[in-house]
Design a protein around this motif. Structure first.
Motif, PDB file in Angstrom:
ATOM      1  N   PRO A  43       7.736  19.793 -11.150  1.00 41.17           N
ATOM      2  CA  PRO A  43       7.274  20.713 -10.273  1.00 41.17           C
ATOM      3  C   PRO A  43       8.123  21.283  -9.132  1.00 41.17           C
ATOM      4  O   PRO A  43       8.960  20.159  -8.659  1.00 41.17           O
ATOM      5  N   ASP A  44       8.129  22.295  -8.378  1.00 39.59           N
ATOM      6  CA  ASP A  44       8.750  22.572  -7.267  1.00 39.59           C
ATOM      7  C   ASP A  44       7.954  22.223  -5.867  1.00 39.59           C
ATOM      8  O   ASP A  44       6.753  22.552  -5.881  1.00 39.59           O
ATOM      9  N   MET A  45       8.607  21.293  -5.318  1.00 34.72           N
ATOM     10  CA  MET A  45       7.930  20.637  -3.995  1.00 34.72           C
ATOM     11  C   MET A  45       7.957  21.221  -2.814  1.00 34.72           C
ATOM     12  O   MET A  45       7.653  21.113  -1.901  1.00 34.72           O
ATOM     13  N   LYS A  46       8.938  22.395  -2.715  1.00 34.35           N
ATOM     14  CA  LYS A  46       9.371  22.999  -1.629  1.00 34.35           C
ATOM     15  C   LYS A  46       8.340  24.370  -1.377  1.00 34.35           C
ATOM     16  O   LYS A  46       8.856  25.337  -2.315  1.00 34.35           O
ATOM     17  N   LYS A  47       7.838  24.665  -0.434  1.00 32.19           N
ATOM     18  CA  LYS A  47       7.082  26.043  -0.386  1.00 32.19           C
ATOM     19  C   LYS A  47       8.097  27.171   0.137  1.00 32.19           C
ATOM     20  O   LYS A  47       9.093  27.008   0.771  1.00 32.19           O
ATOM     21  N   GLY A  48       8.050  28.320  -0.609  1.00 29.93           N
ATOM     22  CA  GLY A  48       8.909  29.248  -0.150  1.00 29.93           C
ATOM     23  C   GLY A  48      10.090  29.210  -1.175  1.00 29.93           C
ATOM     24  O   GLY A  48      10.254  28.817  -2.073  1.00 29.93           O
ATOM     25  N   GLU A  49      11.183  30.009  -0.520  1.00 30.43           N
ATOM     26  CA  GLU A  49      12.621  30.061  -1.260  1.00 30.43           C
ATOM     27  C   GLU A  49      13.204  28.645  -1.640  1.00 30.43           C
ATOM     28  O   GLU A  49      13.122  27.672  -0.652  1.00 30.43           O
ATOM     29  N   GLY A  50      13.925  28.391  -2.424  1.00 33.80           N
ATOM     30  CA  GLY A  50      14.602  27.374  -2.850  1.00 33.80           C
ATOM     31  C   GLY A  50      13.689  26.340  -3.440  1.00 33.80           C
ATOM     32  O   GLY A  50      12.458  26.537  -3.715  1.00 33.80           O
ATOM     33  N   ALA A  51      14.134  25.142  -4.236  1.00 36.22           N
ATOM     34  CA  ALA A  51      13.595  24.348  -5.042  1.00 36.22           C
ATOM     35  C   ALA A  51      13.896  23.018  -4.948  1.00 36.22           C
ATOM     36  O   ALA A  51      15.249  22.740  -4.834  1.00 36.22           O
ATOM     37  N   VAL A  52      12.974  22.012  -4.827  1.00 36.38           N
ATOM     38  CA  VAL A  52      13.302  20.570  -4.678  1.00 36.38           C
ATOM     39  C   VAL A  52      12.167  19.723  -5.634  1.00 36.38           C
ATOM     40  O   VAL A  52      11.012  20.279  -5.814  1.00 36.38           O
ATOM     41  N   ASP A  53      12.500  18.851  -6.582  1.00 33.24           N
ATOM     42  CA  ASP A  53      11.890  18.281  -7.444  1.00 33.24           C
ATOM     43  C   ASP A  53      10.908  17.165  -6.670  1.00 33.24           C
ATOM     44  O   ASP A  53      11.214  17.119  -5.516  1.00 33.24           O
ATOM     45  N   PRO A  54      10.062  16.287  -7.505  1.00 34.28           N
ATOM     46  CA  PRO A  54       9.153  15.624  -6.544  1.00 34.28           C
ATOM     47  C   PRO A  54       9.868  14.333  -5.817  1.00 34.28           C
ATOM     48  O   PRO A  54       9.491  13.755  -4.802  1.00 34.28           O
ATOM     49  N   ALA A  59      15.898  18.652 -10.367  1.00 36.17           N
ATOM     50  CA  ALA A  59      15.251  18.928 -11.585  1.00 36.17           C
ATOM     51  C   ALA A  59      14.151  19.606 -11.588  1.00 36.17           C
ATOM     52  O   ALA A  59      13.001  19.384 -11.938  1.00 36.17           O
ATOM     53  N   THR A  60      14.100  21.008 -11.184  1.00 36.81           N
ATOM     54  CA  THR A  60      13.122  22.015 -11.072  1.00 36.81           C
ATOM     55  C   THR A  60      13.924  23.471 -10.886  1.00 36.81           C
ATOM     56  O   THR A  60      14.987  23.747 -10.720  1.00 36.81           O
ATOM     57  N   TYR A  61      12.731  24.302 -10.519  1.00 32.86           N
ATOM     58  CA  TYR A  61      13.212  25.702 -10.088  1.00 32.86           C
ATOM     59  C   TYR A  61      12.183  26.170  -9.356  1.00 32.86           C
ATOM     60  O   TYR A  61      10.966  25.619  -9.344  1.00 32.86           O
ATOM     61  N   ASP A  62      12.426  27.338  -8.640  1.00 31.48           N
ATOM     62  CA  ASP A  62      11.642  27.952  -7.697  1.00 31.48           C
ATOM     63  C   ASP A  62      10.363  28.267  -8.171  1.00 31.48           C
ATOM     64  O   ASP A  62      10.205  28.991  -9.407  1.00 31.48           O
ATOM     65  N   ASP A  63       9.125  27.667  -7.629  1.00 28.77           N
ATOM     66  CA  ASP A  63       7.979  28.095  -8.047  1.00 28.77           C
ATOM     67  C   ASP A  63       7.343  27.505  -9.217  1.00 28.77           C
ATOM     68  O   ASP A  63       6.144  27.914  -9.886  1.00 28.77           O
ATOM     69  N   HIS A  64       7.945  26.510 -10.000  1.00 31.51           N
ATOM     70  CA  HIS A  64       7.631  25.577 -10.965  1.00 31.51           C
ATOM     71  C   HIS A  64       6.424  25.116 -10.640  1.00 31.51           C
ATOM     72  O   HIS A  64       6.410  24.068  -9.679  1.00 31.51           O
ATOM     73  N   ASP A  65       5.187  24.895 -11.483  1.00 36.30           N
ATOM     74  CA  ASP A  65       4.126  24.104 -10.898  1.00 36.30           C
ATOM     75  C   ASP A  65       3.954  22.919 -11.739  1.00 36.30           C
ATOM     76  O   ASP A  65       2.686  22.317 -11.815  1.00 36.30           O
ATOM     77  N   GLY A 189       4.311  22.259  -3.907  1.00 33.23           N
ATOM     78  CA  GLY A 189       4.863  22.930  -2.778  1.00 33.23           C
ATOM     79  C   GLY A 189       4.579  22.525  -1.312  1.00 33.23           C
ATOM     80  O   GLY A 189       4.872  23.163  -0.600  1.00 33.23           O
ATOM     81  N   THR A 190       4.412  21.247  -1.447  1.00 29.79           N
ATOM     82  CA  THR A 190       4.149  20.509  -0.041  1.00 29.79           C
ATOM     83  C   THR A 190       5.249  19.752   0.292  1.00 29.79           C
ATOM     84  O   THR A 190       5.897  19.804   1.460  1.00 29.79           O
ATOM     85  N   SER A 191       5.628  18.678  -0.325  1.00 30.92           N
ATOM     86  CA  SER A 191       6.601  17.567   0.079  1.00 30.92           C
ATOM     87  C   SER A 191       6.992  16.788  -1.080  1.00 30.92           C
ATOM     88  O   SER A 191       6.200  16.284  -2.048  1.00 30.92           O
ATOM     89  N   CYS A 192       8.443  16.296  -0.986  1.00 35.54           N
ATOM     90  CA  CYS A 192       8.810  15.486  -1.989  1.00 35.54           C
ATOM     91  C   CYS A 192       8.874  14.097  -1.486  1.00 35.54           C
ATOM     92  O   CYS A 192       8.604  13.853  -0.016  1.00 35.54           O
ATOM     93  N   VAL A 193       9.356  13.139  -2.009  1.00 32.44           N
ATOM     94  CA  VAL A 193       9.302  11.455  -1.759  1.00 32.44           C
ATOM     95  C   VAL A 193      10.762  11.174  -1.754  1.00 32.44           C
ATOM     96  O   VAL A 193      11.457  11.126  -2.926  1.00 32.44           O
ATOM     97  N   VAL A 194      11.367  10.603  -0.682  1.00 30.42           N
ATOM     98  CA  VAL A 194      12.608   9.924  -0.868  1.00 30.42           C
ATOM     99  C   VAL A 194      12.749   8.676  -1.421  1.00 30.42           C
ATOM    100  O   VAL A 194      13.433   8.388  -2.405  1.00 30.42           O
ATOM    101  N   ASP A 195      11.710   7.777  -1.145  1.00 32.01           N
ATOM    102  CA  ASP A 195      11.458   6.450  -1.501  1.00 32.01           C
ATOM    103  C   ASP A 195      10.459   6.538  -2.749  1.00 32.01           C
ATOM    104  O   ASP A 195       9.192   6.718  -2.649  1.00 32.01           O
TER     105      ASP A 195
END
Length: 313
Positions: A43-54, A59-65, A189-195
């Motif tokens: 899933p994309d854990m970044k809200k809005g434009e851009g994509a960040v995996d968990p 390893a994701t793309y924009d708005d993937h759920d 769409g909220t936040s990823c975890v670094v650790d």
């Protein structure tokens, strides 16, 4: 046979760790992770434009759920890989009848978007949890509305219906109506975890343990009777999941121990989802047993290697 070529492909995924939640989800397909099925996208854990995996990776793309569990190619759909219930629950609704086909053009994408899930099923579980299974094989769904299922019961088969670029089952998880990432337990769409230790996955520990940290996966390799074209692979995926600098080495040794063909790629210039290479030699191979070795090279040293023997009659 006048030409022999060697094919190898790799894909990379982030580490998953942490404690499981009260409701544990199993893998949504009856397959061996890393052997005959592969986690391709998260899933994309970044809200809005851009994509960040968990895990704050790519390893994701924009708005993937959801989570995409893939098989190698369209040919593998014919193996009938079962899609199964991730937990005990009840079937809420489903759809079947859509064709299995890869979406290539913008026009195809626009036309299929209203039914992007393709053939799919939605299930209800305890504690307000729902799971949705998308892109199932046409005609494979074997459950009905209101049917009670146990974890591992067959729902259908992995396919390529709906909005897809490779055959897979897409698993979405909702808790009390909110989309939840099953690998960290965070809302999509909220936040990823670094650790990774901060993750609280809904996936069972057995699923978590099958994911190797920062480890590429060799999707497949073997011999072909002609030079491999990329479009023949039918193994497309999202951008930016292979690391820059990685190299792929392929070596074919003949029956007498002589080197038949070898190729080491140039370093990958940017992150990629799927990477392949081949090496070959003109002329008909003599009968005998050949050894094919494949290695992923990172920072000048082998990160992983695989080998197989192939008999030419």
């Amino acid at each position: 046979m006048s030409v022999r070529s060697i094919l190898a492909a790799l894909s990379m995924f982030p580490v998953l760790a942490g404690a499981a939640s009260a409701l544990e989800l199993r893998l949504p397909a009856d397959c061996s992770l890393g052997k005959d099925c592969f986690l391709q996208q998260f899933p994309d854990m970044k809200k809005g434009e851009g994509a960040v995996d968990p895990y704050c990776g790519i390893a994701t793309y924009d708005d993937h759920d959801g989570v995409d569990l893939r098989i190698l190619s369209m040919q593998d759909i014919g193996r009938g890989v079962p899609v199964v219930a991730a937990a005990d629950g009840v079937v809420l609704r489903g759809r079947d009848g859509m064709e299995d086909q890869l979406i290539v053009t913008a026009a195809e994408r626009k036309a299929i978007t209203p039914q992007a899930c393709g053939n799919g099923v939605v299930m209800s579980h305890a504690d307000g949890v729902e799971t949705q299974y998308c892109h199932l094989r046409k005609g494979s769904i074997v459950v009905r509305r209101g049917q009670k299922l146990k974890a591992g019961d067959k729902i259908g088969e992995i396919g390529a219906s709906g909005l897809v670029q490779f055959p897979h089952v897409h698993l979405s998880v909702r808790v009390n109506g909110k989309e939840i990432d099953p690998v960290t337990g965070n809302e999509v769409g909220t936040s990823c975890v670094v650790d990774p230790a901060d993750a609280k996955p809904l996936f069972a520990s057995s699923v978590v343990a099958a994911i190797k940290p920062d480890q590429p996966t060799v999707l497949g390799f073997g011999l072909s009777g002609s030079v491999i074209e990329y479009d023949d692979l039918v193994m497309k995926g999202p951008p930016e999941t292979a690391k820059p600098g990685d190299r792929l080495k392929i070596a074919l040794t003949g029956p007498d121990g002589e080197a038949v063909a070898e190729n080491t790629t140039e370093p990958v210039d940017r992150s990629k989802a799927v990477y392949f290479s081949y090496a070959g030699k003109k002329g008909s191979p003599k009968p005998g047993t050949y050894t094919l070795d494949v290695a992923v090279i990172r920072k000048g040293a082998p990160l992983l290697s695989e080998s197989k023997t192939i008999t030419v009659e």
